[in-house]
Design an enzyme around this catalytic site. Structure first.
Site, PDB file in Angstrom:
ATOM      1  N   ARG A  10       0.830  -1.212   0.000  1.00  0.00           N
ATOM      2  CA  ARG A  10       0.000   0.000   0.000  1.00  0.00           C
ATOM      3  C   ARG A  10       0.867   1.265   0.000  1.00  0.00           C
ATOM      4  NH1 ARG A  10      -4.315   2.971   3.639  1.00  0.00           N
ATOM      5  NH2 ARG A  10      -5.767   3.439   1.980  1.00  0.00           N
ATOM      6  N   HIS A  38       0.451   4.153  -2.703  1.00  0.00           N
ATOM      7  CA  HIS A  38       0.074   5.529  -2.373  1.00  0.00           C
ATOM      8  C   HIS A  38       1.191   6.524  -2.667  1.00  0.00           C
ATOM      9  CE1 HIS A  38      -3.798   5.357   0.228  1.00  0.00           C
ATOM     10  NE2 HIS A  38      -3.845   4.496  -0.765  1.00  0.00           N
ATOM     11  N   HIS A  87      -6.208  -5.953  -3.478  1.00  0.00           N
ATOM     12  CA  HIS A  87      -6.999  -6.184  -2.267  1.00  0.00           C
ATOM     13  C   HIS A  87      -7.136  -7.662  -1.933  1.00  0.00           C
ATOM     14  CE1 HIS A  87      -8.808  -1.856  -2.325  1.00  0.00           C
ATOM     15  NE2 HIS A  87      -7.569  -1.903  -1.904  1.00  0.00           N
ATOM     16  N   TRP A 141     -10.530  -8.680   2.903  1.00  0.00           N
ATOM     17  CA  TRP A 141     -11.219  -9.029   1.665  1.00  0.00           C
ATOM     18  C   TRP A 141     -11.263 -10.546   1.434  1.00  0.00           C
ATOM     19  CZ3 TRP A 141      -7.985  -4.730   1.992  1.00  0.00           C
ATOM     20  CH2 TRP A 141      -8.524  -3.499   1.609  1.00  0.00           C
TER      21      TRP A 141
HETATM   22  C1  HEM Z   1     -10.284   2.435  -6.061  1.00  0.00           C
HETATM   23  C2  HEM Z   1      -9.055   2.179  -5.660  1.00  0.00           C
HETATM   24  C3  HEM Z   1      -8.694   1.883  -4.240  1.00  0.00           C
HETATM   25  C4  HEM Z   1      -9.306   2.253  -3.079  1.00  0.00           C
HETATM   26  C5  HEM Z   1     -10.534   3.131  -2.897  1.00  0.00           C
HETATM   27  C6  HEM Z   1      -8.562   1.651  -1.998  1.00  0.00           C
HETATM   28  C7  HEM Z   1      -8.871   1.799  -0.660  1.00  0.00           C
HETATM   29  C8  HEM Z   1      -8.249   1.114   0.372  1.00  0.00           C
HETATM   30  C9  HEM Z   1      -8.616   1.208   1.756  1.00  0.00           C
HETATM   31  C10 HEM Z   1      -9.731   2.084   2.319  1.00  0.00           C
HETATM   32  C11 HEM Z   1      -7.799   0.380   2.456  1.00  0.00           C
HETATM   33  C12 HEM Z   1      -7.782   0.145   3.964  1.00  0.00           C
HETATM   34  C13 HEM Z   1      -6.711   1.001   4.637  1.00  0.00           C
HETATM   35  C14 HEM Z   1      -6.668   0.769   6.128  1.00  0.00           C
HETATM   36  O1  HEM Z   1      -7.696   0.943   6.772  1.00  0.00           O
HETATM   37  O2  HEM Z   1      -5.587   0.420   6.635  1.00  0.00           O
HETATM   38  C15 HEM Z   1      -6.932  -0.246   1.502  1.00  0.00           C
HETATM   39  C16 HEM Z   1      -5.970  -1.179   1.820  1.00  0.00           C
HETATM   40  C17 HEM Z   1      -5.094  -1.721   0.929  1.00  0.00           C
HETATM   41  N1  HEM Z   1      -4.974  -1.374  -0.402  1.00  0.00           N
HETATM   42 FE1  HEM Z   1      -6.284  -0.282  -1.466  1.00  0.00          FE
HETATM   43  N2  HEM Z   1      -7.512   0.938  -2.514  1.00  0.00           N
HETATM   44  C18 HEM Z   1      -7.549   1.067  -3.873  1.00  0.00           C
HETATM   45  C19 HEM Z   1      -6.642   0.541  -4.768  1.00  0.00           C
HETATM   46  C20 HEM Z   1      -5.502  -0.133  -4.410  1.00  0.00           C
HETATM   47  C21 HEM Z   1      -4.410  -0.432  -5.296  1.00  0.00           C
HETATM   48  C22 HEM Z   1      -4.326   0.014  -6.752  1.00  0.00           C
HETATM   49  C23 HEM Z   1      -3.488  -1.138  -4.573  1.00  0.00           C
HETATM   50  C24 HEM Z   1      -2.149  -1.677  -4.996  1.00  0.00           C
HETATM   51  C25 HEM Z   1      -1.805  -1.931  -6.240  1.00  0.00           C
HETATM   52  C26 HEM Z   1      -4.032  -1.286  -3.229  1.00  0.00           C
HETATM   53  C27 HEM Z   1      -3.433  -1.990  -2.215  1.00  0.00           C
HETATM   54  C28 HEM Z   1      -3.926  -2.081  -0.928  1.00  0.00           C
HETATM   55  C29 HEM Z   1      -3.375  -2.975   0.092  1.00  0.00           C
HETATM   56  C30 HEM Z   1      -2.253  -3.981  -0.094  1.00  0.00           C
HETATM   57  C31 HEM Z   1      -4.125  -2.729   1.257  1.00  0.00           C
HETATM   58  C32 HEM Z   1      -3.959  -3.424   2.615  1.00  0.00           C
HETATM   59  C33 HEM Z   1      -3.101  -2.567   3.522  1.00  0.00           C
HETATM   60  C34 HEM Z   1      -2.914  -3.132   4.889  1.00  0.00           C
HETATM   61  O3  HEM Z   1      -3.182  -4.325   5.116  1.00  0.00           O
HETATM   62  O4  HEM Z   1      -2.464  -2.381   5.758  1.00  0.00           O
HETATM   63  N3  HEM Z   1      -5.232  -0.647  -3.168  1.00  0.00           N
HETATM   64  N4  HEM Z   1      -7.209   0.218   0.240  1.00  0.00           N
END
Ligand code: HEM
Length: 279
Positions: A33, A37, A161, A177
Site C-alpha cells: 500500500r 500511495h 486487495h 477481503w
Molecule cells: C479504487 C481504488 C482503491 C481504493 C478506494 C482503496 C482503498 C483502500 C482502503 C480504504 C484500504 C484500507 C486502509 C486501512 O484501513 O488500513 C486499503 C488497503 C489496501 N490497499 Fe487499497 N484501494 C484502492 C486501490 C488499491 C491499489 C491500486 C493497490 C495496490 C496496487 C491497493 C493496495 C492495498 C493494500 C495492499 C491494502 C492493505 C493494507 C494493509 O493491510 O495495511 N489498493 N485500500
C-alpha cells in the site's frame, strides 16, 4: 555493503516481512500500500505527483488522512534505510512493495532504481488525488484515468486487495477481503462474483459491504468492479485465470511505480518534474 547493491536491499526487506505481532503476521500488505500511495498521486496532465521525490516525507502528504497507517510502513523500512543509507526513500518505498508482493506469492515486477528524494515541499502534490473507497465506478475511472491507466489495468491493480485489511482506526473501513490476506492470489475476484454482498455501516460510520457470514468485506469501489459491465468482464477473466491476472498485475504495478519518474539518459530521475513540464 556495496553502494548500489539493490539486490542486497531487496534481501534485507524480505528478511523483515514476517512480524507475528502485527496484523496477520506480515508487514507485506502495508508495504504494498505504501508503494501504491506514494505513486498514485500522479497527474498525467500536469506531470505532478507520483513516486519520484518521496513527497510523503512531508506532512502535507504524510498526514493526509488517506495515508493513515502508512506511517507504520515507513517506520518498518527505517532500519533498512539505516543499513543502506545510499538508497533514496523514493526507491526504497517502491522496492518494498515489489519485494513484499513477490514474497507473498505474487508475480515478479520489473523495478528500476534512480528516483530522487526532493529536498523541499514545493513539489508535494495536493491531498485528494487518491481514490475514495466510498464511491463508484465513475470516480474510480476518473482517478485512474488521471494517472494514465486503462480499464483492464484498473481492474488488475485493485486486485491488490487480495492482500491485507482495512483498519477501522485508519480508514474507517473494517475487515479483510479474503480468508488468507497474506497470500497473493485471484481469490478477491472469485469472492466478488460468487459471494452475496450486503451493505453495512462500520463503527466509524463508513458504508461497506459484507458477505453472508460477515467475515469478509468489500469497499463500494471494489463492488463497482462488478456493477460496471466493462470492469466486470475483466473481473471474470481474472477470476478464471490466475496467470492472466498475474501478467496484467505485474505490468500495471510496474507502470504505477514509474509514475512521475522522468528519467535522463543515465536512468536517473530528473529532480524537478514541474520545471520540465513543458517539454
Ligand atoms: C479504487 C481504488 C482503491 C481504493 C478506494 C482503496 C482503498 C483502500 C482502503 C480504504 C484500504 C484500507 C486502509 C486501512 O484501513 O488500513 C486499503 C488497503 C489496501 N490497499 Fe487499497 N484501494 C484502492 C486501490 C488499491 C491499489 C491500486 C493497490 C495496490 C496496487 C491497493 C493496495 C492495498 C493494500 C495492499 C491494502 C492493505 C493494507 C494493509 O493491510 O495495511 N489498493 N485500500
Amino acid at each position: 555493503m556495496a553502494e548500489g547493491d539493490y539486490d542486497a536491499v531487496a534481501k534485507a526487506i524480505a528478511g523483515i516481512l514476517d512480524k507475528p505481532d502485527y496484523d496477520d503476521g506480515s508487514i507485506g500488505p502495508v508495504l504494498v500500500r505504501l508503494a501504491w500511495h506514494s505513486s498514485g498521486t500522479y497527474d498525467m496532465k500536469s506531470r505532478t505527483g507520483g513516486s519520484n521525490g518521496s513527497t510523503m516525507r512531508y506532512d502535507l502528504e504524510g498526514k493526509d488522512p488517506d495515508n493513515a497507517g502508512l506511517e507504520y510502513a515507513r517506520g518498518f523500512l527505517e532500519p533498512i534505510k539505516a543499513q543502506f543509507p545510499w538508497i533514496t526513500y523514493a526507491d526504497l518505498w517502491t522496492l518494498g512493495g515489489v519485494v513484499a508482493l513477490k514474497a507473498l506469492g505474487g508475480p515478479s515486477v520489473k523495478w528500476q532504481p534512480g528516483r530522487v528524494d526532493y529536498v523541499d515541499e514545493k513539489n508535494v502534490p495536493p491531498n485528494g488525488r487518491l481514490p475514495d473507497g466510498s464511491k463508484g465506478q465513475s470516480h474510480v475511472r476518473e482517478v485512474f484515468y488521471r494517472m494514465g491507466f486503462t480499464d483492464p489495468e484498473i481492474v488488475a491493480l485493485i486486485g491488490a486487495h487480495n492482500l491485507g485489511r482495512c483498519h477501522v482506526d485508519r480508514s474507517g473501513f473494517d475487515g479483510q477481503w479474503v480468508p488468507n490476506p497474506t497470500r497473493f492470489t485471484n481469490t478477491f475476484y472469485k469472492l466478488l462474483l460468487h459471494e452475496e454482498w450486503h451493505e453495512v455501516t462500520t463503527k466509524a460510520g463508513k458504508k461497506q459491504f459484507m458477505n453472508e457470514d460477515e467475515d469478509l468485506m468489500m469497499l463500494p469501489t471494489d463492488l463497482s468492479l462488478i456493477r460496471d459491465p466493462t470492469f466486470k468482464t475483466w473481473v471474470e477473466k481474472f477470476a478464471e485465470d490466475k496467470d492472466l491476472f498475474f501478467e496484467h498485475f505485474a505490468e500495471a504495478f510496474a507502470k504505477l511505480l514509474e509514475l512521475g519518474v522522468r528519467r535522463g539518459p543515465d536512468g536517473k530521475a530528473e529532480v524537478n518534474v514541474i520545471k520540465h513540464a513543458h517539454i
